[in-house]
Design a protein around this motif. Structure first.
Motif, PDB file in Angstrom:
ATOM      1  N   HIS A  55       0.819  -1.216   0.000  1.00  0.00           N
ATOM      2  CA  HIS A  55       0.000   0.000   0.000  1.00  0.00           C
ATOM      3  C   HIS A  55       0.851   1.263   0.000  1.00  0.00           C
ATOM      4  CE1 HIS A  55      -3.850  -1.986   0.340  1.00  0.00           C
ATOM      5  NE2 HIS A  55      -3.416  -2.704   1.360  1.00  0.00           N
ATOM      6  N   ALA A  56       1.945   1.271   0.760  1.00  0.00           N
ATOM      7  CA  ALA A  56       2.780   2.470   0.825  1.00  0.00           C
ATOM      8  C   ALA A  56       3.330   2.836  -0.544  1.00  0.00           C
ATOM      9  CB  ALA A  56       3.917   2.265   1.826  1.00  0.00           C
ATOM     10  N   THR A  57       3.758   1.833  -1.297  1.00  0.00           N
ATOM     11  CA  THR A  57       4.309   2.076  -2.633  1.00  0.00           C
ATOM     12  C   THR A  57       3.259   2.674  -3.553  1.00  0.00           C
ATOM     13  OG1 THR A  57       5.827   0.223  -2.353  1.00  0.00           O
ATOM     14  CG2 THR A  57       5.447   0.994  -4.591  1.00  0.00           C
ATOM     15  N   ARG A  58       2.026   2.231  -3.430  1.00  0.00           N
ATOM     16  CA  ARG A  58       0.953   2.722  -4.298  1.00  0.00           C
ATOM     17  C   ARG A  58       0.622   4.192  -4.049  1.00  0.00           C
ATOM     18  NH1 ARG A  58      -2.632  -2.639  -3.061  1.00  0.00           N
ATOM     19  NH2 ARG A  58      -1.556  -4.064  -4.492  1.00  0.00           N
ATOM     20  N   LEU A  59       1.023   4.718  -2.892  1.00  0.00           N
ATOM     21  CA  LEU A  59       0.688   6.097  -2.543  1.00  0.00           C
ATOM     22  C   LEU A  59       1.856   7.057  -2.739  1.00  0.00           C
ATOM     23  CD1 LEU A  59      -1.330   5.459   0.759  1.00  0.00           C
ATOM     24  CD2 LEU A  59      -2.238   5.792  -1.545  1.00  0.00           C
ATOM     25  N   LEU A  60       2.946   6.590  -3.323  1.00  0.00           N
ATOM     26  CA  LEU A  60       4.148   7.415  -3.429  1.00  0.00           C
ATOM     27  C   LEU A  60       3.922   8.703  -4.203  1.00  0.00           C
ATOM     28  CD1 LEU A  60       6.988   4.777  -3.987  1.00  0.00           C
ATOM     29  CD2 LEU A  60       6.510   6.146  -1.937  1.00  0.00           C
ATOM     30  N   ASP A  61       2.994   8.699  -5.138  1.00  0.00           N
ATOM     31  CA  ASP A  61       2.728   9.888  -5.945  1.00  0.00           C
ATOM     32  C   ASP A  61       1.632  10.769  -5.362  1.00  0.00           C
ATOM     33  OD1 ASP A  61       4.652   9.163  -7.830  1.00  0.00           O
ATOM     34  OD2 ASP A  61       3.222   7.934  -8.953  1.00  0.00           O
ATOM     35  N   ASP A  62       1.196  10.465  -4.151  1.00  0.00           N
ATOM     36  CA  ASP A  62       0.121  11.234  -3.511  1.00  0.00           C
ATOM     37  C   ASP A  62       0.589  11.672  -2.119  1.00  0.00           C
ATOM     38  OD1 ASP A  62      -2.169  12.252  -2.347  1.00  0.00           O
ATOM     39  OD2 ASP A  62      -3.485  10.676  -3.105  1.00  0.00           O
ATOM     40  N   PRO A  63       1.249  12.829  -2.007  1.00  0.00           N
ATOM     41  CA  PRO A  63       1.818  13.238  -0.720  1.00  0.00           C
ATOM     42  C   PRO A  63       0.783  13.438   0.380  1.00  0.00           C
ATOM     43  CG  PRO A  63       1.966  15.016  -2.331  1.00  0.00           C
ATOM     44  CD  PRO A  63       1.560  13.800  -3.083  1.00  0.00           C
ATOM     45  N   ILE A  64      -0.447  13.813   0.017  1.00  0.00           N
ATOM     46  CA  ILE A  64      -1.469  14.011   1.050  1.00  0.00           C
ATOM     47  C   ILE A  64      -1.901  12.662   1.621  1.00  0.00           C
ATOM     48  CG2 ILE A  64      -3.746  14.928   1.576  1.00  0.00           C
ATOM     49  CD1 ILE A  64      -3.348  17.018  -0.560  1.00  0.00           C
ATOM     50  N   ALA A  65      -2.117  11.678   0.750  1.00  0.00           N
ATOM     51  CA  ALA A  65      -2.464  10.340   1.229  1.00  0.00           C
ATOM     52  C   ALA A  65      -1.332   9.751   2.064  1.00  0.00           C
ATOM     53  CB  ALA A  65      -2.797   9.426   0.062  1.00  0.00           C
ATOM     54  N   LEU A  66      -0.093   9.977   1.659  1.00  0.00           N
ATOM     55  CA  LEU A  66       1.048   9.507   2.451  1.00  0.00           C
ATOM     56  C   LEU A  66       1.061  10.175   3.823  1.00  0.00           C
ATOM     57  CD1 LEU A  66       4.076   9.236  -0.005  1.00  0.00           C
ATOM     58  CD2 LEU A  66       2.969   7.380   1.240  1.00  0.00           C
ATOM     59  N   ALA A  67       0.699  11.462   3.869  1.00  0.00           N
ATOM     60  CA  ALA A  67       0.620  12.147   5.158  1.00  0.00           C
ATOM     61  C   ALA A  67      -0.478  11.534   6.030  1.00  0.00           C
ATOM     62  CB  ALA A  67       0.356  13.638   4.943  1.00  0.00           C
ATOM     63  N   GLY A  68      -1.604  11.158   5.398  1.00  0.00           N
ATOM     64  CA  GLY A  68      -2.668  10.501   6.139  1.00  0.00           C
ATOM     65  C   GLY A  68      -2.237   9.152   6.684  1.00  0.00           C
ATOM     66  N   LEU A  69      -1.517   8.398   5.859  1.00  0.00           N
ATOM     67  CA  LEU A  69      -1.021   7.098   6.296  1.00  0.00           C
ATOM     68  C   LEU A  69      -0.030   7.265   7.444  1.00  0.00           C
ATOM     69  CD1 LEU A  69      -1.007   4.055   5.772  1.00  0.00           C
ATOM     70  CD2 LEU A  69       0.800   4.432   4.077  1.00  0.00           C
ATOM     71  N   SER A  70       0.869   8.231   7.311  1.00  0.00           N
ATOM     72  CA  SER A  70       1.855   8.485   8.359  1.00  0.00           C
ATOM     73  C   SER A  70       1.189   8.879   9.668  1.00  0.00           C
ATOM     74  CB  SER A  70       2.816   9.589   7.911  1.00  0.00           C
ATOM     75  OG  SER A  70       3.709   9.935   8.939  1.00  0.00           O
ATOM     76  N   SER A  71       0.156   9.722   9.590  1.00  0.00           N
ATOM     77  CA  SER A  71      -0.543  10.150  10.805  1.00  0.00           C
ATOM     78  C   SER A  71      -1.248   8.980  11.480  1.00  0.00           C
ATOM     79  CB  SER A  71      -1.551  11.240  10.457  1.00  0.00           C
ATOM     80  OG  SER A  71      -2.235  11.684  11.614  1.00  0.00           O
ATOM     81  N   ALA A  72      -1.933   8.149  10.698  1.00  0.00           N
ATOM     82  CA  ALA A  72      -2.636   6.997  11.274  1.00  0.00           C
ATOM     83  C   ALA A  72      -1.658   6.030  11.918  1.00  0.00           C
ATOM     84  CB  ALA A  72      -3.452   6.297  10.190  1.00  0.00           C
ATOM     85  N   VAL A  73      -0.543   5.753  11.242  1.00  0.00           N
ATOM     86  CA  VAL A  73       0.475   4.856  11.801  1.00  0.00           C
ATOM     87  C   VAL A  73       1.031   5.426  13.096  1.00  0.00           C
ATOM     88  CG1 VAL A  73       2.839   4.035  11.437  1.00  0.00           C
ATOM     89  CG2 VAL A  73       1.121   3.718   9.653  1.00  0.00           C
ATOM     90  N   THR A  74       1.304   6.731  13.113  1.00  0.00           N
ATOM     91  CA  THR A  74       1.855   7.369  14.309  1.00  0.00           C
ATOM     92  C   THR A  74       0.887   7.280  15.478  1.00  0.00           C
ATOM     93  OG1 THR A  74       3.127   8.910  12.937  1.00  0.00           O
ATOM     94  CG2 THR A  74       2.784   9.527  15.229  1.00  0.00           C
ATOM     95  N   LEU A  75      -0.402   7.471  15.218  1.00  0.00           N
ATOM     96  CA  LEU A  75      -1.392   7.373  16.292  1.00  0.00           C
ATOM     97  C   LEU A  75      -1.481   5.959  16.842  1.00  0.00           C
ATOM     98  CD1 LEU A  75      -4.339   9.615  15.037  1.00  0.00           C
ATOM     99  CD2 LEU A  75      -2.832  10.034  16.986  1.00  0.00           C
TER     100      LEU A  75
END
Length: 242
Positions: A76-96
């Motif tokens: 999933h992370a690789t699929r979002l590499l071209d979408d910085p906002i989605a990557l930020a969402g993923l990073s925030s959820a993982v951090t929480l």
């Protein structure tokens, strides 16, 4: 001591020469760490947000243990590499998840909600609202849930529009209107999956979940809210998606 489970990668750090300590959120086992040999093949697998098929083993249950196997199921992370906002969402959820959940305690319903969120992230018009629901689900999973089922004043279940920051209980529009300056807005989509999103609803949902995450979780620990969450909100705001 050993188990095999599906898991979401939360991150990895170096651990001596040629090794990493990976952290995952396993569906039926919770947040676990374990040693992984740091070969070139393992690095792409350990991107936060990827889904893996993991086996964890240790001689004693209290030991750090190691992962074998650790096989990529969905990149999933690789699929979002071209979408910085989605990557930020993923990073925030993982951090929480890393910050909020105790180690080695299963949260299968929260895992399933996390999977729904991750799988929806390629859909830009969908996932921010799901993210806000995920935060409220996380609060509920760890015992800090808020009551959005009925009005704390009248007992009504319709026309709920506010949440008390003191009690975490909902109120109808009419019951809460005299106190609107101190109440938190309750977007309709949080209690009605069929409700249409309105302008500002996602921002209100972030404010609602963020208030209780901060007061009931991070303040109690003497910690600040994760910076990754603030960065996500900023990016969504700049993009006009709140």
């Amino acid at each position: 001591m050993e188990w095999v489970d599906d898991a979401i990668v939360l991150g990895a750090r170096h651990f001596g020469e040629g090794k990493l300590v990976a952290e995952v959120f396993a569906r039926d086992h919770g947040r676990y760490g374990g040693v992984v040999h740091a070969g070139r093949k393992s690095q792409p697998i350990l991107q936060a947000g990827n889904v893996v098929h993991a086996g964890w083993k240790a001689r004693l249950s209290e030991q750090l243990g190691f992962f074998s196997p650790l096989e990529l199921a969905e990149p999933h992370a690789t699929r979002l590499l071209d979408d910085p906002i989605a990557l930020a969402g993923l990073s925030s959820a993982v951090t929480l998840v890393r910050a909020a959940l105790p180690e080695r305690q299963a949260y299968p319903q929260l895992y399933d909600a996390f999977m729904v969120l991750i799988e929806a992230m390629p859909q830009n018009d969908v996932w921010p609202a799901l993210y806000a629901r995920f935060e409220l689900g996380l609060l509920s999973a760890i015992g800090y849930g808020i009551d959005l089922t009925r009005c704390a004043v009248t007992g009504e279940t319709e026309n709920l529009a506010w949440v008390s920051p003191r009690t975490g209980r909902a109120a109808t529009y009419d019951a809460g209107l005299p106190h609107a300056d101190v109440l938190l807005r309750l977007p309709r989509f949080l209690i009605d999956p069929e409700a249409q999103l309105k302008s500002g609803d996602v921002a209100d949902a972030f404010a609602l979940a963020g208030y209780f995450l901060e007061r009931r979780l991070f303040d109690q620990r003497g910690e600040n809210m994760p910076e990754a969450r603030a960065q996500l909100i900023q990016r969504l705001g700049f993009a006009g998606r709140l």
